[in-house]
Design an enzyme around this catalytic site. Structure first.
Site, PDB file in Angstrom:
ATOM      1  N   ASP A  34       0.959  -1.186   0.054  1.00  0.00           N
ATOM      2  CA  ASP A  34       0.092   0.149   0.026  1.00  0.00           C
ATOM      3  C   ASP A  34       0.746   1.210   0.062  1.00  0.00           C
ATOM      4  O   ASP A  34       1.457   1.440   1.027  1.00  0.00           O
ATOM      5  CB  ASP A  34      -0.877  -0.012   1.266  1.00  0.00           C
ATOM      6  N   SER A 198      -0.669  15.848 -12.249  1.00  0.00           N
ATOM      7  CA  SER A 198      -0.890  15.543 -13.874  1.00  0.00           C
ATOM      8  C   SER A 198      -1.280  16.981 -14.447  1.00  0.00           C
ATOM      9  O   SER A 198      -2.196  17.763 -13.862  1.00  0.00           O
ATOM     10  CB  SER A 198      -2.106  14.529 -13.964  1.00  0.00           C
TER      11      SER A 198
END
Ligand SMILES: CCCC[C@H](NC(=O)[C@H](Cc1ccccc1)NC(=O)N1CCOCC1)C(=O)N[C@@H](CC1CCCCC1)C(O)(O)C(F)(F)C(=O)NC
Length: 329
Positions: A34, A198
């Site tokens: 994780d 992004s």
């Protein structure tokens, strides 16, 4: 040192586990790697027996290399409101042939019902930054940080796949796992996560929209969670889609066609194919499907979870200026 471990998709890509050997002789547990948390914790012989449901239990008394960390405890709550807590031992941990001889292993004494009912996972292998480790009176280090001195390169890679085995690499980049070039972007680890931005997105074959999407690369989150403006625009293109209170997100008729989703990484991009954007039918109604893209509202960040990560080969580069590398595959 370098190595790799098979990443097994559990219940249709909802999570991915890897085999981790703990102790001497090795006790092998399936852990959910994780990158959204930093505690390595396991079901154990200390876990309340009515909270165990088929998981493999780590037993420190059967390990000649275990050592109790007197006075140390841990307690964590995740985004999906699941929780676990307990005490801490150190022991030898080996993943994909890479060994850390004195790794802090957090033993669960209590876990919430989500963990009890998830028999596919014997615990979590946190690979975010040490600043969000929950151990008290002081934080303990992740496997990745402890392995730094023995890794050829201070990095790990994720090659998650749709409904089939993928892999995590440690200390090296296997160039056979991707095509083209790896594009690296800066990481903001100020919140303890693999945070990055992004430059925008495109829905199906529509024009590209330039807009900053700041989120975390999180192998421990199933879905892609973005701003409502993007999510609403996406489901506008699917016949019969609606945001369902019943199912807690956007659903659509399984017969509807579903567009792909592209997100920018620096000057290149990653295309999430249409079939990754449909997680399958909801419980009790096999004509209604649940979307792989859902809202980030209330999360405080976007999350590039498994739906996005499995469309790419991803390099988690550690160090003083960590970076994320993305490549098509
Ligand atoms: C709402 C935003 C986050 C939700 C995220 N959970 C999820 O994404 C869980 C993961 C899971 C899969 C299978 C079985 C059990 C749980 N999946 C999930 O909520 N869904 C519901 C929607 O359909 C897809 C599956 C989360 O808490 N991720 C944790 C790690 C998980 C905790 C629960 C067990 C599995 C690992 C995280 O560490 O990645 C985190 F960053 F979100 C976090 O909480 N960090 C502190």
């Amino acid at each position: 040192d370098e190595g790799s471990a098979t990443a097994t998709s559990q219940n249709s890509d909802q999570e991915y586990t890897i085999p981790v050997s703990i102790g001497t002789p090795g006790q092998v547990l399936q852990l959910d790697l994780d990158t959204g948390s930093s505690d390595l914790w396991v079901f154990s012989t200390e876990t309340e027996s009515d909270q165990v449901n088929g998981q493999t239990l780590y037993d420190p008394s059967q390990s000649s290399s275990s050592s109790y960390m007197s006075g140390y405890t841990w307690s964590i709550q995740y985004g999906d409101q699941s929780t676990s807590n307990g005490d801490i031992y150190t022991d030898t941990v080996t993943i994909g042939g890479v060994t850390v001889s004195s790794q802090a292993v957090e033993l669960a004494q209590s876990v919430s019902s989500e963990f009890t009912s998830d028999s596919n996972s014997d615990g979590l292998l946190g690979m975010a930054f040490d600043s969000i480790n929950t151990a008290k009176p002081s934080a303990v280090e992740t496997f990745f940080d402890n392995a730094q001195s023995s890794l050829d390169s201070f990095l790990f890679t994720a090659d998650l796949k749709h409904d089939t085995a993928g892999s995590y690499g440690f200390g090296y980049i296997d160039s056979s796992l991707y095509t083209g070039d790896i594009t690296y972007v800066d990481v903001d680890n100020s919140q303890g996560f693999w945070g990055w931005t992004s430059g925008g997105y495109a829905i199906g074959s529509d024009d590209f929209t330039s807009t900053d999407i700041t989120g975390i690369a999180d192998t421990g989150t199933t879905l892609l969670c973005l701003d409502d403006s993007i999510v609403d625009a996406y489901y506008n293109e699917i016949d019969g889609a609606n945001n369902s209170d019943t199912y807690g997100g956007y659903v659509f008729p399984c017969s509807s066609s579903v567009p792909s989703f592209t997100f920018a990484v620096g000057s290149s991009n990653i295309v999430i194919p249409s079939d990754y954007m449909n997680t399958g039918a909801v419980p009790d109604d096999d004509s209604t499907c649940f979307g792989g893209l859902q809202s980030n509202s209330g999360l405080g960040t976007s999350i590039f979870g498994d739906v996005a990560l499995k469309a790419a080969f991803v390099v988690f580069q550690g160090g003083d200026s960590p970076t994320l590398g993305w490549a098509t595959k």
